[in-house]
Design a protein around this motif. Structure first.
Motif, PDB file in Angstrom:
ATOM      1  N   VAL B 372      48.824  71.158 -22.207  1.00  0.00           N
ATOM      2  CA  VAL B 372      48.219  71.097 -20.865  1.00  0.00           C
ATOM      3  C   VAL B 372      46.695  71.085 -21.000  1.00  0.00           C
ATOM      4  CG1 VAL B 372      48.057  72.214 -18.605  1.00  0.00           C
ATOM      5  CG2 VAL B 372      50.197  72.314 -19.885  1.00  0.00           C
ATOM      6  N   GLN B 373      46.187  71.855 -21.952  1.00  0.00           N
ATOM      7  CA  GLN B 373      44.738  71.872 -22.173  1.00  0.00           C
ATOM      8  C   GLN B 373      44.231  70.507 -22.649  1.00  0.00           C
ATOM      9  OE1 GLN B 373      42.093  74.365 -21.798  1.00  0.00           O
ATOM     10  NE2 GLN B 373      43.703  74.850 -20.332  1.00  0.00           N
ATOM     11  N   LEU B 374      45.057  69.827 -23.447  1.00  0.00           N
ATOM     12  CA  LEU B 374      44.674  68.478 -23.873  1.00  0.00           C
ATOM     13  C   LEU B 374      44.642  67.535 -22.664  1.00  0.00           C
ATOM     14  CD1 LEU B 374      43.974  66.495 -26.146  1.00  0.00           C
ATOM     15  CD2 LEU B 374      46.418  66.069 -26.436  1.00  0.00           C
ATOM     16  N   GLU B 375      45.650  67.688 -21.822  1.00  0.00           N
ATOM     17  CA  GLU B 375      45.703  66.868 -20.607  1.00  0.00           C
ATOM     18  C   GLU B 375      44.476  67.149 -19.735  1.00  0.00           C
ATOM     19  OE1 GLU B 375      47.234  63.860 -18.673  1.00  0.00           O
ATOM     20  OE2 GLU B 375      48.318  64.727 -20.376  1.00  0.00           O
ATOM     21  N   TRP B 376      44.151  68.422 -19.629  1.00  0.00           N
ATOM     22  CA  TRP B 376      42.967  68.875 -18.865  1.00  0.00           C
ATOM     23  C   TRP B 376      41.706  68.220 -19.422  1.00  0.00           C
ATOM     24  CZ3 TRP B 376      40.447  70.850 -14.959  1.00  0.00           C
ATOM     25  CH2 TRP B 376      39.351  71.689 -15.107  1.00  0.00           C
ATOM     26  N   ALA B 377      41.600  68.209 -20.741  1.00  0.00           N
ATOM     27  CA  ALA B 377      40.423  67.625 -21.395  1.00  0.00           C
ATOM     28  C   ALA B 377      40.386  66.111 -21.210  1.00  0.00           C
ATOM     29  CB  ALA B 377      40.425  67.978 -22.881  1.00  0.00           C
ATOM     30  N   LEU B 378      41.548  65.479 -21.283  1.00  0.00           N
ATOM     31  CA  LEU B 378      41.584  64.012 -21.141  1.00  0.00           C
ATOM     32  C   LEU B 378      41.239  63.588 -19.713  1.00  0.00           C
ATOM     33  CD1 LEU B 378      44.742  63.135 -23.294  1.00  0.00           C
ATOM     34  CD2 LEU B 378      42.323  63.021 -23.946  1.00  0.00           C
ATOM     35  N   LEU B 379      41.565  64.452 -18.758  1.00  0.00           N
ATOM     36  CA  LEU B 379      41.199  64.159 -17.370  1.00  0.00           C
ATOM     37  C   LEU B 379      39.680  64.237 -17.166  1.00  0.00           C
ATOM     38  CD1 LEU B 379      43.929  66.151 -15.393  1.00  0.00           C
ATOM     39  CD2 LEU B 379      43.482  63.707 -15.185  1.00  0.00           C
ATOM     40  N   GLY B 380      39.026  65.060 -17.998  1.00  0.00           N
ATOM     41  CA  GLY B 380      37.583  65.238 -17.856  1.00  0.00           C
ATOM     42  C   GLY B 380      37.175  66.694 -17.779  1.00  0.00           C
TER      43      GLY B 380
END
Lengths: 304, 464
Positions: B372-380
Motif C-alpha cells: 500500500v505504501q508503494l501504491e501511495w508513493a506511485l500516486l505521488g
C-alpha cells in the motif's frame, strides 16, 4: 354575535403601532446583540483573563495584568508609534491631495465625469488585492515603480518592502493611492453645495481668489473634511489588510502596526486570546478618544 | 435607555456563561494512559473521516481511501482544509474535543500539543506489536511520531514525509563554457554542491543580473518568509548542518545553544547567501515564491519542500522541466549534514468512540503495509517506508525521488512542544530584520532570540 364578537376578534389580532415597531426593531436588535454587542462584551471580559482559545481551559481572571503588561512593553509602544506615524502621514497627505483633486474636478470640462470615475476606482478595490498587486509593482526585479521614478534618483534595484527605512513609506504610498479618492469625494460633495452667489457677491466686492478660498470655500467644506479625516483616521489606526498583504509587518517588525500585532498574538500558532483581546480593547479606547476629539472639533466648526 | 443597557449586559453575561467549557484540564504529561482498543470493536463503523490540508497529497490519500473502501466496505473521507486555516480548524476541533474527525494528518510541530493536551491516542503498543515503527526510517518515526523524542512513545504514523530539497538548472551546470569558467575561477569542477561553501560559490557564479546566462541572473532562491515558519525552515538547513541546534535535547536549555558560535556562523552564511545571490523581491518568500523564481527563469537554484517539486517536473507548468535536476541539502563546514523536516503524521483522536478508534487503527495497519505504501508513493505521496524508499520502482517514478529518499535519513525538526507557536514569533521578528535588512549582527539577533526563547520556556514551566 356577531358583528361585535367578530370585531373583538379582529381587534385581538390587530397590530398596534408599538407592536409594529417591535416587530421591525427586535430582529435587528437580536442580530446586533448576537454578532456585535455580545462579541464586544465577551472580548472585554476575555481581556481580563489569560484565555487561550486552543487550551481547552476556562478563562482565568487575572485582572489588569494584560493591560499592565502591554503598557509596560517597549515593543507594544513601538507598534503604537509605527501605527501613529502611518496614520498621521497617510491621512495628512490624503487630505491635502483629496482637497486639491476635488478643487480640480469641481470645474466641469470635457471628460470630467469619466475622469472622476477613474479616480474613484482604487477605493472600490479590495485592500488585499491592492496589497498583492502593489507588491508586484514594488518588485525591484520586474515591478514598474522603480522604473517610473528612476528620474528622481531612486536606484532600479531598490527593494521598498525589504528596507526598514522605506517599507512604511511604501505602505503609505499605497494607502494614499487607495483612499485619496474617498477624501476627494466627500470634499467634492461639500464644494458642490456652496451656492454660486457667494462667489458672485465676493467677486463684486473685488475679493481675491485667495480670499474667496479662505473665507468661502474652506469654511463651507470644513465639516466634510473633518468627517473624511475622522473616517480615514479610524481606518488607518486599525489598518490591517494592506500592510499585511504588502510587508506582513516586516522587514523584522519595521511595519508591524498594532492591528498586525493583535493578529499575531491571536493566531499564527500563538493563540493568546486574552492578550490579543486586551490589546484590541486598548485600540478601541484610543479610537473612541480620537473620534471624540474630532467630533468636538466638528461641532465647533458647525457652530462657526 | 438604562434599562436596555442593563438588559444587554445581563444577556451578554448569560451568553458568556454559555461559553467554552473546561471539562478537562490541560494535562502536562503525555496522555499515555488511553488504551488501544483491541479488535473486533470496529464493527458497525461505516465511515472514517481524516482531516488534512488542501493539497495534492490529500487527494492521493483519498484515492488510497477509496482502495480501502473497495477492500473493506468502510468509506474513508479525507476532508481538506486550506493550509491557511488548517491549524486553526484543528486547534478549534481539539479545544471542543470534537469527534467530527477520527484522524488528523498533523504537522510534526503539533505533536507536543496533541500529546500533552490529550488529543492523540497512544499508538506505542499497536506500533510495536505490528512492527510498524520499524517499517519507516528512524528519523521520520522520531520526528513525526515520537513524543517526547527518545521516549519510545509513538503517537502518529509518518504519512507524508517531506523535507527541504534543492532544484537546479542542469543546462547551466552542464554548459561547457560555464563549467570551464567556473573551474578557472574557483579551482574545482562545477557540479552539484556537496558542501554549503560550494553552493555559495555556485550561487555567486551565476549571479550576474547585468549579464545573465540563458536568462538566469541570480544564483539561488532561499526562504525568507516571516509569517509562520518559512524563513525558519530555510535557516534550519544551514543551522543543523553547521552542527548547531535550537535547544539542548536533554536539558531543553537554549542559552548558549540557539546562539552558539556555529549557529551565528550559520546565520551569517544564510544572510550572505540571500544578500549576494537571491532574486530581487524575495524578501518575504516561501514555497510559492521559490517555484515562481525558478519557473520564471530568474534563479539557477532554489530551495523548496519536495512536496512542491512535482510542479517543477511538469513541463506544462515549468518551461525548464526538462533541464531541472534535484539534490539533497549539502553538508556544513564541520561535516554535519541535515535537512529541515516538513511533512505530517497520521494520528487518531482520543475522543472518538472505541469502535471508531479501532477502525482507525485498522486503517493505519492496512495503510502501513509495504504494497500500500508503494501504491501511495506511485500516486505521488511521499512515503516514509524504508523498503519502498529503497526500491528502484520508487526511485524511478519521479526525478526528485532519489534526493527525497536520501533526505529522509537526515531530517531534523524545529521545536514540537505545545508552545512551539510562541517560539516562532521572536525568530521571525528578530531574524528577519537581520536577514533581509541587515539590522544588527547575527550574534545580536541570536542572543536576543535566546533570551526570549528562554523566557517562553520559563513561563511554560519547561525551564527554571
Amino acid at each position: 354575535m356577531s358583528n361585535e364578537a367578530s370585531s373583538k376578534k379582529q381587534s385581538k389580532w390587530h397590530l398596534s403601532d408599538k407592536g409594529l415597531v417591535s416587530l421591525f426593531i427586535w430582529p435587528t436588535l437580536i442580530l446586533l446583540i448576537l454578532v456585535n454587542i455580545f462579541p464586544l462584551f465577551y472580548s472585554l471580559y476575555l481581556s481580563f483573563t489569560n484565555y487561550s482559545v486552543i487550551s481547552n481551559q476556562l478563562p482565568i481572571w487575572i485582572g489588569l495584568q494584560n493591560f499592565i503588561n502591554h503598557l509596560q512593553s517597549e515593543q507594544v509602544w513601538t507598534y503604537f508609534t509605527i501605527t501613529g506615524r502611518f496614520t498621521i502621514i497617510s491621512v495628512a497627505i490624503q487630505t491635502i491631495l483629496g482637497f486639491g483633486l476635488a478643487l480640480l474636478i469641481r470645474e466641469k470640462f470635457f471628460g470630467s465625469g469619466i475622469l472622476t470615475t477613474i479616480i474613484l476606482v482604487p477605493m472600490m478595490l479590495s485592500p488585499v488585492v491592492v496589497g498583492l498587486f502593489w507588491k508586484l509593482i514594488f518588485n525591484p526585479g520586474y515591478g514598474i515603480f522603480n522604473y517610473l521614478f528612476f528620474w528622481t534618483g531612486i536606484p532600479l534595484t531598490t527593494d521598498w518592502l525589504a528596507r526598514s527605512d522605506l517599507a512604511l513609506w511604501a505602505i503609505i504610498i499605497v494607502d494614499v493611492w487607495m483612499w485619496t479618492p474617498f477624501v476627494m469625494l466627500l470634499v467634492l460633495s461639500g464644494l458642490s453645495a456652496i451656492p454660486d452667489y457667494l462667489y458672485e457677491a465676493a467677486a463684486i466686492d473685488r475679493a481675491s481668489s485667495w480670499f474667496q478660498f479662505w473665507r468661502i470655500t474652506v469654511p463651507s467644506v470644513a465639516p466634510l473634511v473633518l468627517i473624511a479625516v475622522l473616517f480615514r483616521t479610524i481606518e488607518a489606526i486599525k489598518s490591517f489588510d494592506l500592510p499585511m498583504g504588502l510587508t506582513g509587518g516586516g522587514p523584522g517588525a519595521a511595519t508591524r502596526m498594532i492591528s498586525i500585532d493583535i493578529y499575531t498574538r491571536a493566531f499564527l500558532g500563538q493563540f493568546k486570546t486574552g492578550q490579543a483581546s486586551s490589546l484590541a480593547v486598548i485600540v478601541l479606547v484610543m479610537i473612541v478618544a480620537v473620534s471624540n476629539i474630532y467630533i468636538t472639533a466638528l461641532n465647533k466648526v458647525k457652530k462657526g | 435607555m438604562k434599562k436596555i443597557l442593563v438588559l444587554l449586559v445581563l444577556l451578554t453575561m448569560v451568553l458568556a456563561a454559555c461559553g467554552p467549557t473546561a471539562e478537562t484540564p490541560v494535562v502536562e504529561q503525555p496522555a499515555a494512559e488511553v488504551p488501544v482498543v483491541e479488535a473486533p470493536a470496529a464493527a458497525g463503523v461505516t465511515e472514517l473521516k481524516i482531516l488534512w490540508a488542501e493539497w495534492d497529497p490529500a487527494n492521493f490519500l483519498q484515492e488510497i481511501g477509496n482502495m480501502y473502501e473497495a477492500e473493506t466496505g468502510i468509506k474513508v473521507n479525507v476532508v481538506q482544509e486550506p493550509w491557511g486555516s488548517f491549524y486553526d480548524l484543528t486547534a478549534a476541533q481539539w479545544a471542543a474535543r470534537s469527534d467530527t474527525y477520527d484522524m488528523v494528518v498533523g504537522d510534526s510541530q503539533w505533536l507536543g500539543q496533541g500529546v500533552v493536551q490529550g488529543h492523540y491516542l497512544n499508538l506505542t503498543d499497536f506500533f510495536v506489536e505490528r512492527g510498524i515503527h520499524t517499517s519507516v526510517t528512524e528519523a521520520t518515526m522520531k520526528f513525526y511520531g515520537e513524543y517526547p523524542q527518545g521516549s519510545g512513545s509513538y503517537w502518529a504514523y509518518p504519512t507524508e514525509g517531506d523535507a527541504v530539497g534543492w532544484a537546479y538548472r542542469t543546462d547551466l551546470f552542464e554548459d561547457p563554457e560555464q563549467m570551464a569558467a567556473f573551474e578557472a575561477e574557483y579551482g574545482y569542477p562545477l557540479d552539484v554542491p556537496e558542501t554549503y561553501a560550494q553552493l555559495l560559490d555556485i550561487a555567486k557564479f551565476f549571479t550576474r543580473p547585468d549579464d545573465p546566462f540563458n536568462g538566469v541572473g541570480y544564483g539561488v532562491g532561499v526562504y525568507t518568509q516571516k509569517d509562520y515558519d518559512g524563513m525558519i525552515m530555510g535557516y534550519e538547513n544551514v543551522k543543523f548542518s553547521w552542527g548547531a541546534d535550537w535547544y539542548d535535547p536533554v536539558t531543553f536549555e537554549v542559552e548558549g545553544v540557539v546562539n552558539s558560535p556555529q549557529a551565528v556562523e550559520a546565520l551569517e552564511f544564510y544572510r550572505e547567501l540571500y544578500s549576494c545571490c537571491a532574486p530581487p523581491g524575495t524578501s518575504n518568500a516561501f514555497f510559492a515564491e521559490m517555484n515562481d523564481a525558478y519557473i520564471s527563469g530568474q534563479a539557477a537554484m532554489i530551495m523548496n519542500y519536495f512536496a512542491f517539486f512535482p510542479a517543477l517536473a511538469n513541463p506544462g507548468i515549468n518551461p525548464f522541466a526538462d533541464v531541472t535536476g534535484y539534490f539533497t541539502g549539502p553538508a556544513g563546514p564541520y561535516g554535519d549534514r541535515y535537512v529541515a523536516l516538513g511533512g505530517q503524521g497520521l494520528s487518531v483522536h482520543t475522543y472518538i468512540s472505541p469502535e471508531r478508534q479501532q477502525a482507525s487503527l485498522d486503517f493505519i495497519e492496512w495503510f502501513a503495509q509495504e504494497d500500500v505504501q508503494l501504491e501511495w508513493a506511485l500516486l505521488g505521496g511521499y512515503t516514509c517506508n524504508i523498503n519502498v524508499l529503497e526500491s528502484q520502482e520508487f526511485l524511478d517514478v519521479a526525478p526528485f525521488n532519489a534526493a527525497f529518499a536520501e533526505s529522509m535519513g537526515i531530517v531534523k525538526d524545529f521545536w514540537n512542544i505545545p508552545v512551539f507557536g510562541q517560539m516562532l514569533e521572536p525568530i521571525n521578528r528578530i531574524m528577519h530584520a537581520f536577514l533581509v535588512d541587515g539590522q544588527g549582527t547575527a550574534q545580536e539577533a541570536l542572543d536576543q532570540i535566546a533570551v526570549e526563547h528562554r523566557q517562553i520556556l520559563v513561563d511554560d514551566g519547561i525551564l527554571d
